[in-house]
Motif scaffolding. Structure first.
Motif, PDB file in Angstrom:
ATOM      1  N   ARG A   1       3.655   2.101   2.786  1.00 59.76           N
ATOM      2  CA  ARG A   1       4.681   3.240   2.632  1.00 59.76           C
ATOM      3  C   ARG A   1       3.906   4.530   2.402  1.00 59.76           C
ATOM      4  O   ARG A   1       2.788   4.434   1.886  1.00 59.76           O
ATOM      5  N   THR A   2       4.394   5.575   2.765  1.00 57.24           N
ATOM      6  CA  THR A   2       4.171   6.816   2.378  1.00 57.24           C
ATOM      7  C   THR A   2       4.834   7.011   0.878  1.00 57.24           C
ATOM      8  O   THR A   2       5.732   6.244   0.478  1.00 57.24           O
TER       9      THR A   2
ATOM     10  N   ALA B   1      -2.852   3.591   8.441  1.00 57.87           N
ATOM     11  CA  ALA B   1      -3.110   2.571   7.585  1.00 57.87           C
ATOM     12  C   ALA B   1      -3.098   1.070   7.844  1.00 57.87           C
ATOM     13  O   ALA B   1      -4.141   0.321   7.492  1.00 57.87           O
ATOM     14  N   HIS B   2      -2.189   0.947   8.742  1.00 55.81           N
ATOM     15  CA  HIS B   2      -1.844  -0.599   9.424  1.00 55.81           C
ATOM     16  C   HIS B   2      -3.353  -0.641  10.275  1.00 55.81           C
ATOM     17  O   HIS B   2      -3.661  -1.937  10.115  1.00 55.81           O
ATOM     18  N   ASP B   3      -3.917   0.036  10.809  1.00 55.90           N
ATOM     19  CA  ASP B   3      -5.163  -0.374  11.622  1.00 55.90           C
ATOM     20  C   ASP B   3      -6.472  -0.512  10.719  1.00 55.90           C
ATOM     21  O   ASP B   3      -7.039  -1.237  10.959  1.00 55.90           O
ATOM     22  N   VAL B   4      -6.182   0.282   9.665  1.00 58.64           N
ATOM     23  CA  VAL B   4      -7.528   0.053   8.664  1.00 58.64           C
ATOM     24  C   VAL B   4      -7.153  -1.731   8.069  1.00 58.64           C
ATOM     25  O   VAL B   4      -8.019  -2.296   8.012  1.00 58.64           O
ATOM     26  N   LEU B   5      -5.860  -1.950   7.844  1.00 54.54           N
ATOM     27  CA  LEU B   5      -5.864  -3.220   7.266  1.00 54.54           C
ATOM     28  C   LEU B   5      -6.034  -4.254   8.460  1.00 54.54           C
ATOM     29  O   LEU B   5      -6.657  -5.408   8.067  1.00 54.54           O
TER      30      LEU B   5
ATOM     31  N   ASP C   1       3.216   9.097  10.091  1.00 54.76           N
ATOM     32  CA  ASP C   1       2.387   8.448  11.158  1.00 54.76           C
ATOM     33  C   ASP C   1       1.137   8.043  10.326  1.00 54.76           C
ATOM     34  O   ASP C   1       0.324   6.974  10.997  1.00 54.76           O
ATOM     35  N   ALA C   2       0.865   8.481   9.291  1.00 51.37           N
ATOM     36  CA  ALA C   2      -0.327   7.798   8.400  1.00 51.37           C
ATOM     37  C   ALA C   2       0.047   6.205   8.095  1.00 51.37           C
ATOM     38  O   ALA C   2      -0.992   5.509   7.816  1.00 51.37           O
TER      39      ALA C   2
ATOM     40  N   VAL D   1       0.689  -1.328   0.031  1.00 57.90           N
ATOM     41  CA  VAL D   1       0.000  -0.048  -0.024  1.00 57.90           C
ATOM     42  C   VAL D   1       0.822   1.085   0.060  1.00 57.90           C
ATOM     43  O   VAL D   1       1.654   1.365   0.849  1.00 57.90           O
ATOM     44  N   VAL D   2       0.591   1.987  -0.851  1.00 59.82           N
ATOM     45  CA  VAL D   2       1.447   3.373  -1.148  1.00 59.82           C
ATOM     46  C   VAL D   2       0.552   4.513  -1.113  1.00 59.82           C
ATOM     47  O   VAL D   2      -0.460   4.596  -1.807  1.00 59.82           O
ATOM     48  N   LEU D   3       0.857   5.254   0.073  1.00 60.32           N
ATOM     49  CA  LEU D   3      -0.317   6.154   0.433  1.00 60.32           C
ATOM     50  C   LEU D   3      -0.074   7.436  -0.323  1.00 60.32           C
ATOM     51  O   LEU D   3       0.900   7.638  -1.051  1.00 60.32           O
ATOM     52  N   ARG D   4      -1.278   8.125  -0.401  1.00 61.42           N
ATOM     53  CA  ARG D   4      -0.890   9.436  -1.391  1.00 61.42           C
ATOM     54  C   ARG D   4       0.051  10.352  -0.788  1.00 61.42           C
ATOM     55  O   ARG D   4       0.290  10.360   0.209  1.00 61.42           O
ATOM     56  N   SER D   5       0.313  11.271  -1.814  1.00 59.98           N
ATOM     57  CA  SER D   5       1.520  12.071  -1.716  1.00 59.98           C
ATOM     58  C   SER D   5       1.122  13.269  -0.640  1.00 59.98           C
ATOM     59  O   SER D   5      -0.013  13.519  -0.491  1.00 59.98           O
ATOM     60  N   GLY D   6       1.866  13.671   0.209  1.00 59.88           N
ATOM     61  CA  GLY D   6       1.745  14.770   1.428  1.00 59.88           C
ATOM     62  C   GLY D   6       1.415  14.091   2.802  1.00 59.88           C
ATOM     63  O   GLY D   6       1.449  15.038   3.627  1.00 59.88           O
ATOM     64  N   LEU D   7       0.966  12.715   2.674  1.00 57.44           N
ATOM     65  CA  LEU D   7       0.861  12.222   3.999  1.00 57.44           C
ATOM     66  C   LEU D   7       2.055  12.217   4.961  1.00 57.44           C
ATOM     67  O   LEU D   7       3.222  11.741   4.354  1.00 57.44           O
TER      68      LEU D   7
END
Length: 230
Positions: free
Chosen positions: A211-212, A163-167, A158-159, A149-155
């Motif tokens: 990852r961010t 995201a780990h909590d979501v998974l 800590d995001a 999972v690659v999070l969107r730019s700007g995060l």
């Protein structure tokens, strides 16, 4: 390293590691097992059954994964044992891809703010990569199925934990102790991510990497991600 490994594979028959000349083969344990790969007997026949299928499979594999094709050429017995093990434990590749794609769709459908704009990449570990990790590096293989999972730019960093909590809410966690926090404790080369093992509805383990965008750019390309537009 890969070139050395393939040279080693080519030399293995001389040492009798994968041949039918009296030397033992190896056994791959089940995913749930903690036992190391161990020799077994009797050895495989000199010419594995289904040679024609191997040749056909080899051409298909060569298109998708050159490493697997080279493994099949260097040590057909090892290739067949790994292929059979993967099929017995994880099912055929079509079913495996369906399971991973279902997990991907669940993640992309999440309405949690941290997942908005995230990219999700799924993959199955190649046979050579499995062989290299289990036999050459002598490590247990937990990442035959994997989701990144690659999070969107700007995060911020800590995001990754959000995201780990979501998974964790979507998939059950595997055995405790498998999680690796490379965000707070980067690897020596600077690599950062959150790694963990989740359990799919089918009961199979799946490695997850979070990852961010900035972490991803540095991991893949060695550069920081450009700043997000204001």
């Amino acid at each position: 390293m890969r070139a050395q490994t393939f040279l080693g594979l080519l030399a293995l028959p001389l040492a009798g590691a994968f041949t039918a000349g009296g030397a033992a083969l190896f056994r791959l344990p089940s995913v749930a097992s903690t036992a190391p790969i161990t020799p077994i007997a009797p050895p495989a026949p000199a010419v594995p059954p289904g040679t024609a299928e191997l040749v056909s499979s080899l051409f298909r594999v060569a298109v998708r994964n050159a490493d697997d094709a080279l493994l099949a050429l260097a040590s057909p017995e090892a290739y067949w044992l790994l292929r059979q093990w993967r099929r017995e434990v994880f099912g055929d590749l079509t079913a495996t891809r369906d399971v991973l794609n279902s997990a991907k769709e669940q993640l992309l459908a999440s309405d949690d703010p941290v997942m908005r704009g995230a990219s999700v990449i799924v993959r199955t570990k190649g046979l050579f990569s499995t062989f290299h990790k289990a036999v050459v590096r002598k490590q247990r293989v937990h990442d035959v199925l994997a989701v990144r999972v690659v999070l969107r730019s700007g995060l911020e960093n800590d995001a990754c934990y959000d995201a780990h909590d979501v998974l964790c809410g979507l998939f059950g966690r595997g055995k405790s102790g498998r999680g690796k926090d490379y965000v707070a404790n980067p690897k020596g080369n600077g690599y950062q991510a959150v790694h963990d093992t989740m359990i799919l509805p089918s009961g199979l383990p799946m490695e997850i990497q979070i990852r961010t965008d900035d972490m991803h750019q540095k991991a893949e390309y060695g550069v920081r991600a450009p700043p997000s537009p204001s």
